[in-house]
Design an enzyme around this catalytic site. Sequence first.
Site, PDB file in Angstrom:
ATOM      1  N   TYR A 125       0.824  -1.208   0.000  1.00 51.51           N
ATOM      2  CA  TYR A 125       0.000   0.000   0.000  1.00 51.51           C
ATOM      3  C   TYR A 125       0.861   1.263   0.000  1.00 51.51           C
ATOM      4  CZ  TYR A 125      -3.855  -3.130   1.125  1.00 51.51           C
ATOM      5  OH  TYR A 125      -4.796  -4.132   1.088  1.00 51.51           O
ATOM      6  N   LYS A 173       5.692 -14.179   3.732  1.00 51.05           N
ATOM      7  CA  LYS A 173       5.994 -14.964   2.527  1.00 51.05           C
ATOM      8  C   LYS A 173       7.510 -14.847   2.303  1.00 51.05           C
ATOM      9  CE  LYS A 173       4.705 -17.235  -1.267  1.00 51.05           C
ATOM     10  NZ  LYS A 173       3.987 -18.525  -1.298  1.00 51.05           N
ATOM     11  N   ASP A 206       0.206 -18.636   2.438  1.00 51.71           N
ATOM     12  CA  ASP A 206      -0.695 -19.576   1.737  1.00 51.71           C
ATOM     13  C   ASP A 206      -1.120 -20.712   2.669  1.00 51.71           C
ATOM     14  OD1 ASP A 206       2.063 -19.760   1.344  1.00 51.71           O
ATOM     15  OD2 ASP A 206       1.945 -20.538  -0.697  1.00 51.71           O
ATOM     16  N   ASP A 230      -5.010  -7.562   5.277  1.00 51.46           N
ATOM     17  CA  ASP A 230      -6.277  -7.196   4.641  1.00 51.46           C
ATOM     18  C   ASP A 230      -7.034  -8.460   4.245  1.00 51.46           C
ATOM     19  OD1 ASP A 230      -8.286  -5.822   3.348  1.00 51.46           O
ATOM     20  OD2 ASP A 230      -7.091  -5.312   1.581  1.00 51.46           O
TER      21      ASP A 230
END
Length: 340
Positions: A125, A173, A206, A230
């Site tokens: 963002y 990640k 994931d 989010d």
Amino acid sequence: MAHKITLLPGDGIGPEVVQATVKVLEATGVSLDWEVFDKTGTDALEEFGTPLPDVILDSIRRNKVALKGPITTPVGGGFKSVNVTLRQRLDLFANVRPCKSLPGIETPFENVDLIIFRENTEGLYSGIENYDERLEIADTIARVTRAGSARIIRFAFEYARREQRSLITLVHKANILKKAGAMFLEIGRDVAPDYPSIDMNDRIIDNMSMQLVMYPERYDCIVTTNLFGDILSDLCAGLVGGLGVVAGANIGENCAVFEAVHGSAPDIAGQNKANPTAVLRSAVMMLRYIGESTAADAIESALQAVYTEGKTLTGDVGGTSSTTEFSAYLADRVASLVRQ
Ligand code: NAI
Ligand code: MG
């Protein structure tokens, strides 16, 4: 003395759910003096030439607390999200989103009790974006800073300690994002030993998504970067009855803006159908923030009672009542609890 609070009803279902929330807040008897800004986003752009006029930011800085409805963001172009701009301009770095089961809603799990701590100002963002017309290459930079990561991770640990929670799962990640993801994880591992009463583990995003829909009881608090937070927020909302019931707080050093996880829900706007519980629970977080915990307790008890009873609920959680019927019923409950 009245608490002066900035009120941004927003658009879409915003004005309906905010009005319903204000009605229930009034029933607590706490004296709230609202500074209302009806126009934000598209409406403000039309009238003032900007989707977020400075007077709104000034009001929140002055009052230090705001309650906010959702504001529509144009998809794929148009103005930058007012929601993101507010968080960045006011440096509201911590987005806190408790996802706790309510009685009387049919969900796959009974006792979900998770808190998401989403870094709220950086990551994907950052707004650092470029489109190279000639090469037809689009870049969106996920900027993660050491200071920004450290403050959200510390915030999560401090909050967890205060609330006597026992586990923080850091979601990342770092296998692929070997810079931004790896730094976030490394900072987590540095900070964790300062909080011996809280365990920390980590999961790759994931896998975490699968874990949460199969074994939510294995998790407690989650701290993560902006976009993952989010997405996981809406996922966790799905575990406890949907977006109509999940609250949030955007917290900075100097001020805080309380708003639901959900957006402006254009598909049901203007139909007196939306569930105001999410904004109301955000208002409960706000009441605690300003030290009005008796009123917060009263609203929470009334919510538990009305949901347990299950007769006066909105459609998203299996009921047949309208926004205004639900909020009027709830407000009566709150008023009688406060009188006791
Ligand atoms: P959304 O959260 O507005 O709606 C998703 C689905 O959940 C819809 O089917 C909607 O009807 C339902 N839903 C949401 N809130 C509900 C409520 N209180 N009661 C009952 N059902 C409810 O997400 P969507 O459609 O992706 O986004 C719509 C707009 O909202 C977009 O412009 C988006 O940018 C904006 N948005 C704004 C946010 C904010 O102001 N903080 C947060 C998320 C989205
Ligand atoms: Mg969202």
